[in-house]
Design a protein around this motif. Structure first.
Motif: not given
Length: 283
Positions: A179-207
């Protein structure tokens, strides 16, 4: 009974403490469990060769203190990466991971977190990615046998700095125990880097998300940012994670010699538990 579990990363406490002292300290600060670290130092890796008696002592300490060790961070796989093009390093990585799964099984650890690096100290290539996938599939089979979940941590690198990228490997392996064990700090930095939505990225791991590392970061800075001084929106992230059914969280920060380190533990616990409590009450 609380609707969630909040764990403490072992390295937030002084390394010289005994396991009993670490468990007692985490409990005093209000935590529900501790996340053990198997980093790339030989001292930490040697934990995987503990005797049966030593393992029993650790389990006894958990029962006697009333606080368990329930997740494991195997950051030794940064140095001994699964995709490493040096066969000695990738083979050592697989050995460490196999021993980690066995160790987790003995201690009652539920999730073994492995860093999302095909290779770290060398260039990433098509072959390192292929080797990583081959070894990850082997690791998933080991986890299936033991009944221990493997969680891919989202890191600071291009290889796996989003849930979307981690889910690629979850899909390719097709295992109920990867499964996936995300680090919200790293995801937040990636979202800034890619100009993307960190919450949308989390949604892709649902389940497919086991738990979440609650770590503070700043753009381009991934470690040792005190809570409340970075740019992570913990409230929004936890609200989204809660809605997705995630109930296990770990505050990830490091002891750096501060005299007030026990207060730091309580501050982190109180900050995150306040947000989690509001979600459990339906706020």
């Amino acid at each position: 009974m609380k609707a969630y579990s909040l764990g403490l990363y072992e390295k937030a406490m002084p390394p010289e403490l005994s396991w009993r002292e670490k468990l007692e300290t985490a409990k005093e600060a209000g935590y529900d469990y501790v996340e053990i670290s198997i980093d790339e130092t030989e001292e930490k890796i040697s934990r995987l060769d503990m005797t049966g008696e030593e393992r029993f002592e650790m389990v006894s300490a958990m029962y006697e203190t009333g606080l368990p060790i329930r997740t494991m961070c195997v950051s030794a796989l940064t140095k001994y990466s699964l995709g490493n093009d040096d066969p000695q390093f990738s083979a050592r990585g697989m050995e460490i991971l196999e021993k980690s799964i066995r160790f987790a099984d003995d201690l009652g650890v539920r999730v073994v977190m492995i860093p999302g690096y095909d290779v770290y100290y060398r260039p990433s290539t098509l072959e390192t990615k292929r080797r990583y996938l081959r070894n990850l599939k082997r690791a998933a089979e080991m986890a299936e046998k033991a009944g221990v979940i493997l969680g891919l941590e989202t890191m600071e690198n291009e290889f796996m700095n989003t849930v979307e990228k981690a889910m690629k490997y979850v899909t390719l392996c097709g295992s109920n125990y990867l499964k996936v064990y995300p680090d919200i700090g790293n995801l937040t930095n990636a979202a800034v880097q890619y100009q993307s939505d960190v919450l949308e990225d989390l949604e892709l791991g649902r389940g497919n998300i086991t738990s979440m590392h609650l770590k503070e970061t700043l753009p381009g800075r991934y470690r040792e940012v005190p809570y409340g001084t970075g740019h992570v929106d913990f409230e929004a992230a936890i609200k989204k994670a809660w809605e997705m059914g995630i109930r296990r969280y770990v505050t990830e920060f490091w002891y750096k010699g501060s005299e007030n380190w026990k207060e730091d533990l309580k501050f982190a616990h109180n900050m995150m538990s306040e947000i989690l409590d509001s979600q459990s009450k339906g706020a």
